[in-house]
Scaffold this motif. Structure first.
Motif, PDB file in Angstrom:
ATOM      1  N   ASN A  40       0.811  -1.211   0.000  1.00  0.00           N
ATOM      2  CA  ASN A  40       0.000   0.000   0.000  1.00  0.00           C
ATOM      3  C   ASN A  40       0.848   1.266   0.000  1.00  0.00           C
ATOM      4  N   MET A  41       2.112   1.131   0.349  1.00  0.00           N
ATOM      5  CA  MET A  41       2.992   2.297   0.294  1.00  0.00           C
ATOM      6  C   MET A  41       3.673   2.395  -1.064  1.00  0.00           C
ATOM      7  N   ARG A 126      -8.003  -2.455   0.451  1.00  0.00           N
ATOM      8  CA  ARG A 126      -7.468  -1.426  -0.436  1.00  0.00           C
ATOM      9  C   ARG A 126      -6.567  -2.032  -1.498  1.00  0.00           C
ATOM     10  N   ARG A 130      -7.463  -2.101  -5.525  1.00  0.00           N
ATOM     11  CA  ARG A 130      -6.582  -1.393  -6.452  1.00  0.00           C
ATOM     12  C   ARG A 130      -6.001  -2.333  -7.505  1.00  0.00           C
ATOM     13  N   LEU A 188     -11.189   1.639  -0.945  1.00  0.00           N
ATOM     14  CA  LEU A 188     -10.177   1.802  -1.992  1.00  0.00           C
ATOM     15  C   LEU A 188      -9.401   3.098  -1.785  1.00  0.00           C
ATOM     16  N   GLN A 189     -10.065   4.114  -1.276  1.00  0.00           N
ATOM     17  CA  GLN A 189      -9.410   5.427  -1.142  1.00  0.00           C
ATOM     18  C   GLN A 189      -9.570   5.987   0.279  1.00  0.00           C
ATOM     19  N   GLN A 191      -7.350   7.133   2.460  1.00  0.00           N
ATOM     20  CA  GLN A 191      -6.636   8.368   2.816  1.00  0.00           C
ATOM     21  C   GLN A 191      -7.298   9.588   2.199  1.00  0.00           C
ATOM     22  N   PHE A 192      -7.900   9.408   1.026  1.00  0.00           N
ATOM     23  CA  PHE A 192      -8.644  10.525   0.437  1.00  0.00           C
ATOM     24  C   PHE A 192      -9.779  10.932   1.380  1.00  0.00           C
ATOM     25  N   LYS A 195      -8.009  12.562   4.554  1.00  0.00           N
ATOM     26  CA  LYS A 195      -7.290  13.833   4.396  1.00  0.00           C
ATOM     27  C   LYS A 195      -8.178  14.940   3.841  1.00  0.00           C
ATOM     28  N   VAL A 196      -9.118  14.581   2.978  1.00  0.00           N
ATOM     29  CA  VAL A 196      -9.901  15.626   2.310  1.00  0.00           C
ATOM     30  C   VAL A 196     -11.283  15.788   2.947  1.00  0.00           C
TER      31      VAL A 196
ATOM     32  N   MET B 132      -3.703   7.527  -7.218  1.00  0.00           N
ATOM     33  CA  MET B 132      -4.196   8.355  -6.112  1.00  0.00           C
ATOM     34  C   MET B 132      -4.671   7.526  -4.916  1.00  0.00           C
ATOM     35  N   THR B 133      -4.772   6.203  -5.078  1.00  0.00           N
ATOM     36  CA  THR B 133      -5.160   5.359  -3.943  1.00  0.00           C
ATOM     37  C   THR B 133      -3.931   4.867  -3.174  1.00  0.00           C
ATOM     38  N   LEU B 134      -2.745   5.221  -3.637  1.00  0.00           N
ATOM     39  CA  LEU B 134      -1.542   4.859  -2.896  1.00  0.00           C
ATOM     40  C   LEU B 134      -1.313   5.858  -1.764  1.00  0.00           C
ATOM     41  N   ASP B 135      -0.396   5.489  -0.901  1.00  0.00           N
ATOM     42  CA  ASP B 135      -0.146   6.288   0.297  1.00  0.00           C
ATOM     43  C   ASP B 135       1.294   6.765   0.259  1.00  0.00           C
ATOM     44  N   VAL B 139       1.173  11.730  -3.574  1.00  0.00           N
ATOM     45  CA  VAL B 139      -0.289  11.656  -3.477  1.00  0.00           C
ATOM     46  C   VAL B 139      -0.797  12.634  -2.420  1.00  0.00           C
ATOM     47  N   ARG B 140      -0.108  12.690  -1.292  1.00  0.00           N
ATOM     48  CA  ARG B 140      -0.534  13.614  -0.235  1.00  0.00           C
ATOM     49  C   ARG B 140      -0.483  15.068  -0.726  1.00  0.00           C
ATOM     50  N   MET B 143      -3.356  15.673  -3.149  1.00  0.00           N
ATOM     51  CA  MET B 143      -4.625  15.773  -2.418  1.00  0.00           C
ATOM     52  C   MET B 143      -4.794  17.142  -1.789  1.00  0.00           C
ATOM     53  N   LEU B 147      -7.191  18.043  -4.958  1.00  0.00           N
ATOM     54  CA  LEU B 147      -8.430  17.409  -4.501  1.00  0.00           C
ATOM     55  C   LEU B 147      -9.139  18.257  -3.448  1.00  0.00           C
ATOM     56  N   MET B 148      -8.378  19.075  -2.727  1.00  0.00           N
ATOM     57  CA  MET B 148      -9.020  20.029  -1.826  1.00  0.00           C
ATOM     58  C   MET B 148      -9.808  21.061  -2.634  1.00  0.00           C
TER      59      MET B 148
END
Lengths: 230, 230
Positions: A40-41, A126, A130, A188-189, A191-192, A195-196, B132-135, B139-140, B143, B147-148
């Motif tokens: 995932n990273m 996730r 993906r 799936l998303q 962190q989106f 974070k958002v 965008m689903t990765l961490d 991506v941060r 976002m 994405l904000m």
């Protein structure tokens, strides 16, 4: 139940366990846990077997021993998740029907069960969701088996819950896809969402609030309140 | 307009073009095209700069020359797509308002524009949505910026279109997320739609039929027919 427990349970195969003195988990579970974290990273291809073994604190040879290498580990993870997903889907439908719930209420119950399943294995969900967007041989095989079955099960659910959609097959498919995506997307998303939107897909409160929205969605689709206005 | 044209246009930077005798495209466009094709088959990390250069039929040194290597290529692709996405969103909203469309009709117009944008760049859309689903750090950053801004723009749209949701912020966020996912999902998982649902996300007929479903979704959400019953 932890991530690893779900994987081990979901698969239903006989597993050889080796105690890992470092944290009390079996070596096999430690490998799965580290693999998912690193995938995932950095993505599947960006993660080496060596890095997985190092993170898990196990000998690199054991990854081959347990999973037949990285591709075997990938196949195991994908199939385990999808198998558990479908099992939960069928079980939730059966239980809802046995409890005498009306078809639209069943849609809510199934969504609840699948959200719960994914909450128990956030990393794995996730990762699998993906990977399923890639275009390769393994993905095609998993689609032709697991996702075809998923479509069959969901179509059956929908035909009962929103009968007016039957006369418009295109809308019925889009509604089914939307239902499916609604269940899957937070996982799936994540962190989106975090974070958002400052939402926590792994939390019980998320499940509760999201279920309320899904219930409203089903009501709008069926054009009436769900079930017994519970 | 082709994929490459969209990327080149969406970015708005000065581009040096070199004729490529093989197919008439510039070297730069050939690299982008090959990179996206290979990324969607084997993932970003599973694709080497060497393989991209070979597929594009260009010298490997040119990838560094144009993009500063693979990471630079990645950043370029992600930012180009998201910038074009937001530009299309804002343009569609402005045009719909200038044409005197009511707010719920604006939601449909924006969805139409964004589906059209993604149809023009199928490979790129899928790649960016998946990445965008990765961490990770990139991506941060994306976002926190793109994405904000997307959230801000969509929130503004929604507050006008479905005012009754305002009193329930949680539902408003879920509705917004669902709208966003509805627009994005066919382009994140096109083979799933093709292989399991026999839908063709790249076709004009898909856009037309899907828009009809989105219009119905907005109607259900707003609790009334969209716009002037057009």
């Amino acid at each position: 139940m932890t991530l690893d427990a779900v994987i081990l349970k979901g698969c239903g195969r006989m597993l050889t366990r080796h105690a890992n003195p470092a944290n009390g988990r079996s070596t096999r579970e430690a490998v799965i846990h580290s693999a998912l974290k690193l995938f995932n990273m950095g993505g599947y291809d960006g993660t080496s077997v060596r890095a997985i073994a190092a993170d898990a604190g196990v000998n690199i040879a054991l990854v081959s021993y347990y999973f037949g290498g990285k591709q075997g580990l990938l196949e195991y993870l994908m199939a385990s998740f999808l198998e558990g997903y479908l099992n939960n889907l069928e079980k939730a439908e059966r239980e809802a029907q046995d409890a005498g719930k009306p078809p639209d209420e069943c849609l809510v119950s199934v969504a609840d069960a699948l959200i719960g399943y994914q909450q128990q294995s956030l990393y794995l969900s996730r990762f699998v969701h993906r990977e399923m967007t890639l275009d390769n041989q393994l993905v095609r095989e998993l689609m032709a088996s697991y996702l075809m079955k998923e479509k069959f099960l969901l179509t059956r659910l929908f035909e009962k819950a929103a009968p007016e959609l039957k006369f418009d097959p295109m809308s019925a498919d889009f509604a089914l896809l939307q239902y499916r995506d609604m269940i899957m997307m937070p996982f799936l998303q994540p962190q989106f969402l975090r974070k958002v939107f400052y939402l926590q897909p792994g939390e019980p409160s998320f499940r509760m609030n999201y279920l309320r929205y899904i219930r409203r969605w089903v009501e709008r689709l069926a054009g009436r309140p769900v079930g017994n206005l519970k």
